[in-house]
Design a protein around this motif. Structure first.
Motif, PDB file in Angstrom:
ATOM      1  N   GLU A 153      11.216  10.145  -4.326  1.00 25.78           N
ATOM      2  CA  GLU A 153      10.720   9.358  -5.642  1.00 25.78           C
ATOM      3  C   GLU A 153      10.261   7.695  -4.953  1.00 25.78           C
ATOM      4  N   MET A 154      10.449   7.470  -3.513  1.00 27.47           N
ATOM      5  CA  MET A 154       9.845   6.371  -3.171  1.00 27.47           C
ATOM      6  C   MET A 154       8.325   6.054  -3.599  1.00 27.47           C
ATOM      7  N   ILE A 155       7.741   5.016  -3.860  1.00 24.30           N
ATOM      8  CA  ILE A 155       6.657   4.895  -4.161  1.00 24.30           C
ATOM      9  C   ILE A 155       6.083   3.715  -2.948  1.00 24.30           C
ATOM     10  N   GLN A 156       5.158   3.855  -2.203  1.00 24.95           N
ATOM     11  CA  GLN A 156       4.682   3.034  -1.382  1.00 24.95           C
ATOM     12  C   GLN A 156       3.174   2.392  -1.698  1.00 24.95           C
ATOM     13  N   LEU A 157       3.003   0.961  -2.003  1.00 24.32           N
ATOM     14  CA  LEU A 157       1.673   0.676  -2.440  1.00 24.32           C
ATOM     15  C   LEU A 157       1.089  -0.020  -1.177  1.00 24.32           C
TER      16      LEU A 157
END
Length: 161
Positions: A153-157
């Protein structure tokens, strides 16, 4: 005849002063107005970029969205009044109002003049920013925002340019 001489003694220095004072004042007022206009345009662009980052994050931050990568072409002008601008991002963890939340601070700097603008957006605790790709160049022909959602569920931008 004495009245005329006194009038000339008083009026000629005032007229000479006006010859130099009015152009200087007009130039100064125009510079202030131009800088204000550039600052406003840069702040609007920073707000738009911040909003785009927040929207792409919130779009991916739902349990029904599977892992994957989303790329968004940024709809911002490449130049503001002929000047390119550069953006940098800092992601900070905050404790108020929601512990663990993260605040993304986007700073745009107009190159060639001393003008900058900052936009901040709030993201969740599962947001990460790629330090490798944290700089945005407005005049890049391939300026994109990329978000990758992982299985945990990590979101890397990041910016791609």
């Amino acid at each position: 005849m004495a009245h005329v001489t006194i009038e000339y003694v008083i009026m000629i220095p005032l007229l000479i002063l006006q010859i130099f004072l009015f152009p200087f004042a007009a130039s100064w007022i125009m510079n202030v107005w131009v800088d204000s206009r550039r600052t406003l345009a840069l702040q609007e662009t920073a707000s738009h970029l911040g909003s785009s980052i927040q929207q792409i994050y919130f779009s991916l931050n739902h349990t029904t969205i599977p892992e994957g990568t989303v790329t968004n072409k940024l709809d911002v002008p490449p130049f503001i009044e002929g000047y390119a601008y550069r953006g940098t991002v800092i992601l900070k963890t905050i404790s108020d109002p929601v512990p663990g939340s993260k605040v993304l601070e986007l700073t745009l700097v107009l190159r060639g003049v001393d003008i900058s603008a900052t936009a901040t957006v709030t993201l969740g605790d599962n947001a990460e920013w790629s330090e490798e790709y944290s700089t945005f160049m407005s005049n890049s022909t391939s300026a994109y925002l990329q978000a990758t959602k992982y299985g945990n569920e990590m979101i890397q931008l990041s910016f791609l340019s």
